[in-house]
Design a protein around this motif. Structure first.
Motif, PDB file in Angstrom:
ATOM      1  N   ALA A 200     -37.035   1.051  26.484  1.00  0.00           N
ATOM      2  CA  ALA A 200     -35.611   1.144  26.154  1.00  0.00           C
ATOM      3  C   ALA A 200     -34.744   1.199  27.408  1.00  0.00           C
ATOM      4  CB  ALA A 200     -35.360   2.368  25.280  1.00  0.00           C
ATOM      5  N   ARG A 201     -35.190   1.982  28.397  1.00  0.00           N
ATOM      6  CA  ARG A 201     -34.414   2.074  29.628  1.00  0.00           C
ATOM      7  C   ARG A 201     -34.422   0.754  30.388  1.00  0.00           C
ATOM      8  NH1 ARG A 201     -36.923   4.893  32.821  1.00  0.00           N
ATOM      9  NH2 ARG A 201     -38.600   5.877  31.630  1.00  0.00           N
ATOM     10  N   SER A 202     -35.541   0.036  30.337  1.00  0.00           N
ATOM     11  CA  SER A 202     -35.640  -1.238  31.056  1.00  0.00           C
ATOM     12  C   SER A 202     -34.731  -2.311  30.461  1.00  0.00           C
ATOM     13  CB  SER A 202     -37.087  -1.730  31.055  1.00  0.00           C
ATOM     14  OG  SER A 202     -37.922  -0.862  31.800  1.00  0.00           O
ATOM     15  N   VAL A 203     -34.634  -2.349  29.139  1.00  0.00           N
ATOM     16  CA  VAL A 203     -33.808  -3.389  28.494  1.00  0.00           C
ATOM     17  C   VAL A 203     -32.369  -2.930  28.295  1.00  0.00           C
ATOM     18  CG1 VAL A 203     -35.844  -4.370  27.346  1.00  0.00           C
ATOM     19  CG2 VAL A 203     -34.416  -2.698  26.110  1.00  0.00           C
ATOM     20  N   THR A 204     -32.060  -1.703  28.653  1.00  0.00           N
ATOM     21  CA  THR A 204     -30.725  -1.071  28.613  1.00  0.00           C
ATOM     22  C   THR A 204     -30.276  -0.641  27.222  1.00  0.00           C
ATOM     23  OG1 THR A 204     -29.284  -3.055  28.396  1.00  0.00           O
ATOM     24  CG2 THR A 204     -30.033  -2.445  30.640  1.00  0.00           C
ATOM     25  N   LEU A 205     -31.217  -0.366  26.311  1.00  0.00           N
ATOM     26  CA  LEU A 205     -30.825   0.256  25.043  1.00  0.00           C
ATOM     27  C   LEU A 205     -30.234   1.624  25.354  1.00  0.00           C
ATOM     28  CD1 LEU A 205     -30.949   0.149  21.891  1.00  0.00           C
ATOM     29  CD2 LEU A 205     -33.082   1.439  22.079  1.00  0.00           C
ATOM     30  N   ARG A 206     -29.098   1.963  24.718  1.00  0.00           N
ATOM     31  CA  ARG A 206     -28.432   3.199  25.098  1.00  0.00           C
ATOM     32  C   ARG A 206     -27.789   3.892  23.911  1.00  0.00           C
ATOM     33  NH1 ARG A 206     -23.910  -0.142  28.552  1.00  0.00           N
ATOM     34  NH2 ARG A 206     -22.410  -0.521  26.858  1.00  0.00           N
ATOM     35  N   HIS A 207     -27.419   5.133  24.144  1.00  0.00           N
ATOM     36  CA  HIS A 207     -26.737   5.980  23.171  1.00  0.00           C
ATOM     37  C   HIS A 207     -25.481   5.271  22.653  1.00  0.00           C
ATOM     38  CE1 HIS A 207     -24.288   9.918  22.469  1.00  0.00           C
ATOM     39  NE2 HIS A 207     -24.824   9.473  21.353  1.00  0.00           N
ATOM     40  N   GLY A 208     -25.358   5.195  21.323  1.00  0.00           N
ATOM     41  CA  GLY A 208     -24.195   4.559  20.717  1.00  0.00           C
ATOM     42  C   GLY A 208     -24.393   3.107  20.345  1.00  0.00           C
ATOM     43  N   ASP A 209     -25.495   2.480  20.779  1.00  0.00           N
ATOM     44  CA  ASP A 209     -25.765   1.104  20.374  1.00  0.00           C
ATOM     45  C   ASP A 209     -25.992   1.048  18.863  1.00  0.00           C
ATOM     46  OD1 ASP A 209     -25.575  -0.653  22.559  1.00  0.00           O
ATOM     47  OD2 ASP A 209     -27.531  -0.031  23.334  1.00  0.00           O
ATOM     48  N   ARG A 210     -25.693  -0.134  18.303  1.00  0.00           N
ATOM     49  CA  ARG A 210     -25.950  -0.385  16.882  1.00  0.00           C
ATOM     50  C   ARG A 210     -26.936  -1.550  16.828  1.00  0.00           C
ATOM     51  NH1 ARG A 210     -22.651   2.314  13.640  1.00  0.00           N
ATOM     52  NH2 ARG A 210     -22.785   0.831  11.916  1.00  0.00           N
ATOM     53  N   TYR A 211     -28.140  -1.253  16.354  1.00  0.00           N
ATOM     54  CA  TYR A 211     -29.318  -2.105  16.538  1.00  0.00           C
ATOM     55  C   TYR A 211     -29.717  -2.716  15.193  1.00  0.00           C
ATOM     56  CZ  TYR A 211     -34.091  -2.912  18.565  1.00  0.00           C
ATOM     57  OH  TYR A 211     -35.275  -3.427  19.023  1.00  0.00           O
ATOM     58  N   LEU A 212     -29.531  -4.044  15.058  1.00  0.00           N
ATOM     59  CA  LEU A 212     -29.942  -4.743  13.843  1.00  0.00           C
ATOM     60  C   LEU A 212     -31.420  -5.075  13.934  1.00  0.00           C
ATOM     61  CD1 LEU A 212     -29.008  -5.946  11.139  1.00  0.00           C
ATOM     62  CD2 LEU A 212     -28.610  -8.101  12.333  1.00  0.00           C
ATOM     63  N   LEU A 213     -32.211  -4.503  13.034  1.00  0.00           N
ATOM     64  CA  LEU A 213     -33.665  -4.632  13.091  1.00  0.00           C
ATOM     65  C   LEU A 213     -34.136  -5.701  12.105  1.00  0.00           C
ATOM     66  CD1 LEU A 213     -34.606  -0.875  13.425  1.00  0.00           C
ATOM     67  CD2 LEU A 213     -34.836  -2.632  15.144  1.00  0.00           C
ATOM     68  N   VAL A 214     -34.247  -6.937  12.618  1.00  0.00           N
ATOM     69  CA  VAL A 214     -34.796  -8.024  11.806  1.00  0.00           C
ATOM     70  C   VAL A 214     -36.300  -8.151  12.022  1.00  0.00           C
ATOM     71  CG1 VAL A 214     -32.628  -9.296  11.787  1.00  0.00           C
ATOM     72  CG2 VAL A 214     -34.308  -9.786  13.558  1.00  0.00           C
ATOM     73  N   ASN A 215     -36.806  -7.602  13.133  1.00  0.00           N
ATOM     74  CA  ASN A 215     -38.252  -7.609  13.343  1.00  0.00           C
ATOM     75  C   ASN A 215     -38.914  -6.716  12.304  1.00  0.00           C
ATOM     76  OD1 ASN A 215     -38.432  -9.192  15.825  1.00  0.00           O
ATOM     77  ND2 ASN A 215     -37.312  -7.499  16.747  1.00  0.00           N
ATOM     78  N   PHE A 217     -40.951  -3.993  10.325  1.00  0.00           N
ATOM     79  CA  PHE A 217     -41.395  -2.657  10.718  1.00  0.00           C
ATOM     80  C   PHE A 217     -42.917  -2.551  10.790  1.00  0.00           C
ATOM     81  CE2 PHE A 217     -37.332  -0.420   8.989  1.00  0.00           C
ATOM     82  CZ  PHE A 217     -36.632  -0.859  10.103  1.00  0.00           C
ATOM     83  N   PHE A 218     -43.646  -3.478  10.153  1.00  0.00           N
ATOM     84  CA  PHE A 218     -45.107  -3.420  10.266  1.00  0.00           C
ATOM     85  C   PHE A 218     -45.569  -3.908  11.635  1.00  0.00           C
ATOM     86  CE2 PHE A 218     -44.235  -7.520   8.057  1.00  0.00           C
ATOM     87  CZ  PHE A 218     -44.709  -8.396   9.013  1.00  0.00           C
ATOM     88  N   HIS A 219     -44.639  -4.414  12.430  1.00  0.00           N
ATOM     89  CA  HIS A 219     -44.929  -4.945  13.754  1.00  0.00           C
ATOM     90  C   HIS A 219     -44.440  -3.958  14.812  1.00  0.00           C
ATOM     91  CE1 HIS A 219     -44.731  -7.731  17.182  1.00  0.00           C
ATOM     92  NE2 HIS A 219     -45.478  -8.574  16.491  1.00  0.00           N
ATOM     93  N   THR A 220     -45.150  -3.910  15.947  1.00  0.00           N
ATOM     94  CA  THR A 220     -44.744  -3.033  17.045  1.00  0.00           C
ATOM     95  C   THR A 220     -43.291  -3.257  17.435  1.00  0.00           C
ATOM     96  OG1 THR A 220     -46.984  -2.946  17.952  1.00  0.00           O
ATOM     97  CG2 THR A 220     -45.203  -2.450  19.457  1.00  0.00           C
ATOM     98  N   PHE A 221     -42.866  -4.504  17.468  1.00  0.00           N
ATOM     99  CA  PHE A 221     -41.513  -4.856  17.882  1.00  0.00           C
ATOM    100  C   PHE A 221     -40.469  -4.248  16.945  1.00  0.00           C
ATOM    101  CE2 PHE A 221     -39.438  -8.867  20.000  1.00  0.00           C
ATOM    102  CZ  PHE A 221     -38.732  -8.036  20.853  1.00  0.00           C
ATOM    103  N   GLY A 222     -40.808  -4.113  15.647  1.00  0.00           N
ATOM    104  CA  GLY A 222     -39.856  -3.548  14.699  1.00  0.00           C
ATOM    105  C   GLY A 222     -39.878  -2.035  14.645  1.00  0.00           C
ATOM    106  N   TYR A 223     -41.080  -1.471  14.477  1.00  0.00           N
ATOM    107  CA  TYR A 223     -41.207  -0.014  14.318  1.00  0.00           C
ATOM    108  C   TYR A 223     -41.013   0.740  15.632  1.00  0.00           C
ATOM    109  CZ  TYR A 223     -43.622   4.472  13.628  1.00  0.00           C
ATOM    110  OH  TYR A 223     -43.947   5.816  13.612  1.00  0.00           O
TER     111      TYR A 223
END
Length: 514
Positions: A200-215, A217-223
């Motif tokens: 998360a820190r490497s890709v710059t995900l941060r507090h207050g972001d709104r994250y649309l999860l199309v990946n 959840f059964f996949h590592t990328f989603g969950y």
């Protein structure tokens, strides 16, 4: 890293840190971090009421939704091991994973894209002696399940959560290997939290972001790169059960989405949608994608058309908790497209070849699995005595340590973001009475990235019928694994070592119309 230490305590920690900020949006539900924590705790108490003990396995076979999140995290909060199942699996595939993981409780759906998963299992004749309870994630069955929480005190739930240790197994994800038999990959609470905090820190995900999860959840990328990363960093979880470009564009506008991750095909579909210009995507800030080869112009177009200023690419595999390298947003479009970046923070990466030459990609560190589920022989083949994970992929490191993936030793290919292992498909094809032998390879596809092409040697007196084999493979495998073309060969090509020459077949697939 998070002070939660384990996923079992992550929701409690996030509620204390982020409180009344919006944690999850789905349908008509808008939950704060405090409300999400309350719902996860309620599920955990209901799971305990079902007789689930610490270390028992609990599976979720359902599409992305708010209830997927609370069911999965509720089970883990109660000390259970999560088993996410691919929604595209057929009954035999799912039953195999339920048996081998020893799942005692299954959360599922009655109707997703026309599939009733419980009926699918019941009608398959598969024996699941350890599976005691199946719960649908919708009323009235869901409400009845939750009523069990009334008989379990919050003190007992808190004690369960507190007893979970960072070294305990948090989940088991299954991935097919070159033998065609899916392998279970257990990862621990500590591994997951450390890896996805660094990610998360490497890709710059941060507090207050709104994250649309199309990946999914059964996949590592989603969950893990989705739900867990959001809880760690105070971002809002916005699940999307099915990818539809128009629906996603509308959600991005209406929910002021700032983060979107997905396979290149996700971004290509959005960029080329004829109505894209009608949607306000000005809230977009960050995008993450990944594949062996991405056109440089795609990076430019994600910035221009989707509005993501920060773009990252990555490479990983389930055996390394999903992450091996990350190409960070400050890199040039050429570097983002042509490489997968440098090693995950605090881990090691090397190529089993002289400097500058292609060789097998090896990685070592806290992200590497301890071993496959009940398969010490496969574990010994994958992880050597010095702790290096042999990925089976081929790559080159440049002078800065950026990884460029050049080939796959395991012949795995990726269809629309989903991994396909040819040996598994070949095994199914050989079970058809018309097929004496078969080999499957991936070939480039404009829409899906790659698709499967099957080369079949017919049994005596039989003919290769593409429509019949398509129906057969789709009956036994998830749709994305089914080859898109079938070709008849009198014999499969072999190399000097006597092995099927997959490189020759890949060349043939590229030169032969479907």
């Amino acid at each position: 890293m998070s002070g939660a230490q384990t996923i079992a305590r992550l929701a409690d920690w996030a509620a204390q840190k982020y409180g009344d900020e919006e944690a999850l949006v789905f349908g008509g539900d808008r939950w704060t971090f405090t409300e999400l924590r309350e719902r996860i705790a309620e599920v955990a108490r209901a799971v305990i009421a079902q007789g689930i003990r610490p270390g028992d396995s609990v599976a979720v076979w359902a599409p992305n939704s708010a209830r997927w999140v609370v069911a999965a995290l509720g089970a883990v909060t109660a000390g259970a091991v999560l088993i996410p199942l691919n929604t595209r699996y057929r009954a035999a595939e799912a039953a195999d994973m339920l048996r081998r993981s020893g799942a005692r409780l299954l959360f599922t759906e009655h109707d997703f894209l026309g599939t009733d998963y419980r009926a699918l299992l019941a009608g398959s004749g598969e024996e699941l002696p350890l599976l005691r309870t199946t719960v649908a994630l919708h009323a009235p069955e869901w409400d009845e399940f939750l009523s069990g929480a009334d008989g379990v005190g919050e003190e007992e739930r808190l004690a369960r959560s507190a007893a979970v240790r960072p070294c305990d197994t948090a989940d088991i994800l299954f991935t097919s290997g070159t033998t065609g038999r899916p392998k279970g990959v257990p990862t621990t609470h500590g591994q997951n939290l450390r890896v996805y905090d660094a990610w998360a820190r490497s890709v710059t995900l941060r507090h207050g972001d709104r994250y649309l999860l199309v990946n999914p959840f059964f996949h590592t990328f989603g969950y893990k790169a989705g739900v867990i990363a959001c809880l760690l960093h105070g971002a809002t979880i916005v699940p999307e059960p099915v990818f539809d470009a128009r629906t996603v564009l509308a959600r991005m506008q209406d929910e002021r989405i700032s983060v979107l991750t997905g396979a290149p095909t996700v971004f290509t579909s959005l960029i080329h949608h004829p109505e894209r210009g009608a949607y306000d995507l000005s809230s977009m800030r960050m995008a993450v994608t990944g594949a062996a080869n991405i056109p440089t112009e795609l990076i430019d177009r994600i910035r221009e058309c989707i509005g993501a200023r920060n773009i990252s690419t990555a490479y990983g595999l389930t055996e390394a908790s999903g992450v091996v390298t990350i190409c960070r947003p400050h890199e040039s479009p050429e570097t983002l497209a042509r490489t997968s970046g440098t090693a995950l923070e605090g881990t090691e990466l090397r190529i089993d070849a002289p400097p500058g030459q292609p060789g097998e990609i090896l990685t070592r560190g806290y992200h590497v699995m301890r071993g496959y589920l009940d398969d010490p022989e496969a574990t010994a083949d994958a992880v050597d005595a010095d702790g290096w994970l042999h990925t089976g992929d081929v790559g080159v490191l440049d002078e800065r340590g950026c990884l460029r993936i050049t080939d796959r030793l395991k012949d795995m290919f990726v269809v629309g973001g989903f991994n396909v292992y040819p040996a598994e498909v070949e095994q199914v094809l050989r079970g058809h009475p018309a097929v004496m032998d078969a080999a499957v390879v991936g070939t480039p596809d404009e829409r899906l990235g790659e698709v499967g092409v099957a080369y079949c040697v017919p049994a005596a007196g039989a003919r290769i019928d593409a429509a019949e084999l398509t129906a057969y493979t789709r009956e036994h495998l998830a749709n994305f694994k089914a080859p898109r073309a079938f070709h008849r060969l009198t014999e499969l090509p072999h190399n000097a070592a006597g092995k099927v020459d997959k490189a020759a077949l890949r060349r043939l697939a590229r030169d032969t119309p479907a």
